[in-house]
Design an enzyme around this catalytic site. Structure first.
Site, PDB file in Angstrom:
ATOM      1  N   ILE A  38       0.832  -1.204   0.000  1.00 51.81           N
ATOM      2  CA  ILE A  38       0.000   0.000   0.000  1.00 51.81           C
ATOM      3  C   ILE A  38       0.862   1.248   0.000  1.00 51.81           C
ATOM      4  CG2 ILE A  38      -1.701   1.301   1.342  1.00 51.81           C
ATOM      5  CD1 ILE A  38      -2.836  -1.344   2.297  1.00 51.81           C
ATOM      6  N   ASP A  88      15.994   2.639  10.154  1.00 49.23           N
ATOM      7  CA  ASP A  88      15.763   1.225  10.436  1.00 49.23           C
ATOM      8  C   ASP A  88      14.849   1.121  11.660  1.00 49.23           C
ATOM      9  OD1 ASP A  88      15.782  -1.459  10.803  1.00 49.23           O
ATOM     10  OD2 ASP A  88      17.964  -1.684  10.888  1.00 49.23           O
ATOM     11  N   LYS A 201      -1.264  -2.990  17.471  1.00 50.05           N
ATOM     12  CA  LYS A 201      -2.078  -2.005  16.750  1.00 50.05           C
ATOM     13  C   LYS A 201      -2.970  -1.219  17.708  1.00 50.05           C
ATOM     14  CE  LYS A 201      -0.699  -2.504  12.558  1.00 50.05           C
ATOM     15  NZ  LYS A 201      -0.013  -1.368  11.884  1.00 50.05           N
ATOM     16  N   THR A 240      -1.469  -7.747  -0.022  1.00 47.67           N
ATOM     17  CA  THR A 240      -0.107  -7.283   0.207  1.00 47.67           C
ATOM     18  C   THR A 240       0.729  -8.451   0.730  1.00 47.67           C
ATOM     19  OG1 THR A 240      -0.635  -6.630   2.491  1.00 47.67           O
ATOM     20  CG2 THR A 240      -0.930  -4.965   0.760  1.00 47.67           C
TER      21      THR A 240
END
Length: 374
Positions: A38, A88, A201, A240
């Protein structure tokens, strides 16, 4: 002709005018995860609209594959305002190096948008990976890295002039519904077993709401209201690499089943371009630049959170303090490790030079032929 166009802009926003948005010039934006899935589709679409894009990648800008990717993106979009910087996410030190370099600039560098859509996920039968700071990857990359980056960039965000519309777009997914922040443990792997991804999340969304309050509480020198808004985006089920890992469960048999059922996935799952539409909506919809921040976008519409604790201030405060302490401890440990490695490397390089120098100066060493003669 101009009057109806202006009336449409006044009523429906600038995005309601066809062919006008593609020529809208967006200014500097940082994109994490902008080279695949995405994020790659989003970067391409923003570049077509003239955006100045800074791709934050794990590889250094000199990496041959990254150089080719940036050049191809510049060529296909006819936009030279695209370059890459190394960040990173598995290293808190790498994040600090980039963020402090960005902040330590006078006058403050222009920053109109930050897009955080990089993440990782351990499939059901996959191996658990650790970051360079020895933290479980779901927690370290999905949450702690974003927490650390935004925390350091906060002065640069608040220093933007009041007439700018600054947007911080954070990618999430419906997995947050199954997360459990109260079950966090004070270890390198703080996430509850079986709920690692969802909890990371949920923690990110809870922190996003707290960070919006942090921005709103800042009193600007010009007495103007806060102009930075956080927007949470759920792109939906998309084809994805992360979705492929989840569906294949991290096993060869699962990957074979995924390939056999590819026509089903092609029909039922979005393409990366379709998944990027909600991100584009969050980046360019005029109405989202008004009012309070912390909104949740899914399917290009504003939605309500299905977990009320996302906006729990007490929970967010505890999470912020927990994360601050963890980052501080990890950075101290990392600094000690780098100092030790640097010292050991210096001693190894100096040892051969010292022996050569002692021979050239005629210094007697124990066990030499000259000593035995004496």
């Amino acid at each position: 002709m101009p009057i109806p166009v202006l009336a449409e802009v006044a009523n429906g926003g600038i995005t309601s005018i066809p062919h006008l948005v593609p020529f809208l010039k967006l200014l500097p934006g940082l994109i994490l995860g902008g080279t695949s899935g995405i994020g790659a589709s989003l970067s391409h679409q923003l570049a077509l609209r003239g955006a100045h894009i800074v791709l934050l990648t794990q590889q250094p800008p000199s990496d041959p594959f990254l150089v080719d990717y940036v050049e191809d993106l510049r060529t296909t979009t006819n936009n030279e305002l695209i370059h890459a910087e190394q960040v990173d996410l598995s290293s808190l030190h790498s994040i600090r190096l980039f963020a402090t370099k960005w902040v330590d600039n006078a006058p403050p560098r222009r920053l109109d948008m930050i897009v955080l859509c990089a993440n990782t996920m351990k499939p059901r039968f996959g191996k658990t990976f650790l970051t360079q700071d020895s933290v479980e990857s779901n927690w370290g990359i999905n949450y702690l890295a974003n927490f650390h980056l935004l925390g350091i960039l906060s002065p640069a965000i608040r220093a933007q002039p009041a007439d700018r519309d600054v947007r911080i777009i954070i990618g999430t997914c419906s997995g947050y519904i199954g997360g459990e922040i109260n079950a966090l443990k004070d270890t390198r792997s703080p996430l509850p077993p079986g709920k690692e991804y969802g909890t990371s999340k949920l923690a990110l969304m809870t922190f996003a709401q707290a960070f919006q309050k942090h921005l709103d509480a800042y009193k600007r020198p010009d007495k103007q209201p806060n102009n930075a808004r956080i927007i949470l985006v759920d792109p939906g089920l998309t084809r994805t690499s992360g979705m492929r890992r989840w569906l294949s469960t991290g096993s060869l048999w699962g990957l074979l089943l995924y390939l056999i059922m590819w026509p089903v996935w092609w029909l039922t799952l979005k393409s990366s371009m379709m998944g990027a539409q909600s991100f584009l909506f969050a980046a360019m919809e005029a109405d989202l630049g008004k009012g309070a921040g912390g909104k949740f976008i899914k399917e290009c519409r504003e939605r309500t959170f299905l977990r009320g604790d996302v906006k729990d201030e007490k929970l967010a405060k505890g999470l912020w303090e927990f994360s601050d302490k963890q980052v501080e401890a990890l950075e101290k440990e990392g600094a000690t490790r780098r100092a030790r490695e640097k010292k050991e490397g210096k001693e190894e390089t100096e040892a051969p030079g010292e022996s050569k120098e002692s021979k050239s100066n005629g210094v007697k060493t124990p066990g030499s032929r000259r000593n035995r003669k004496g």
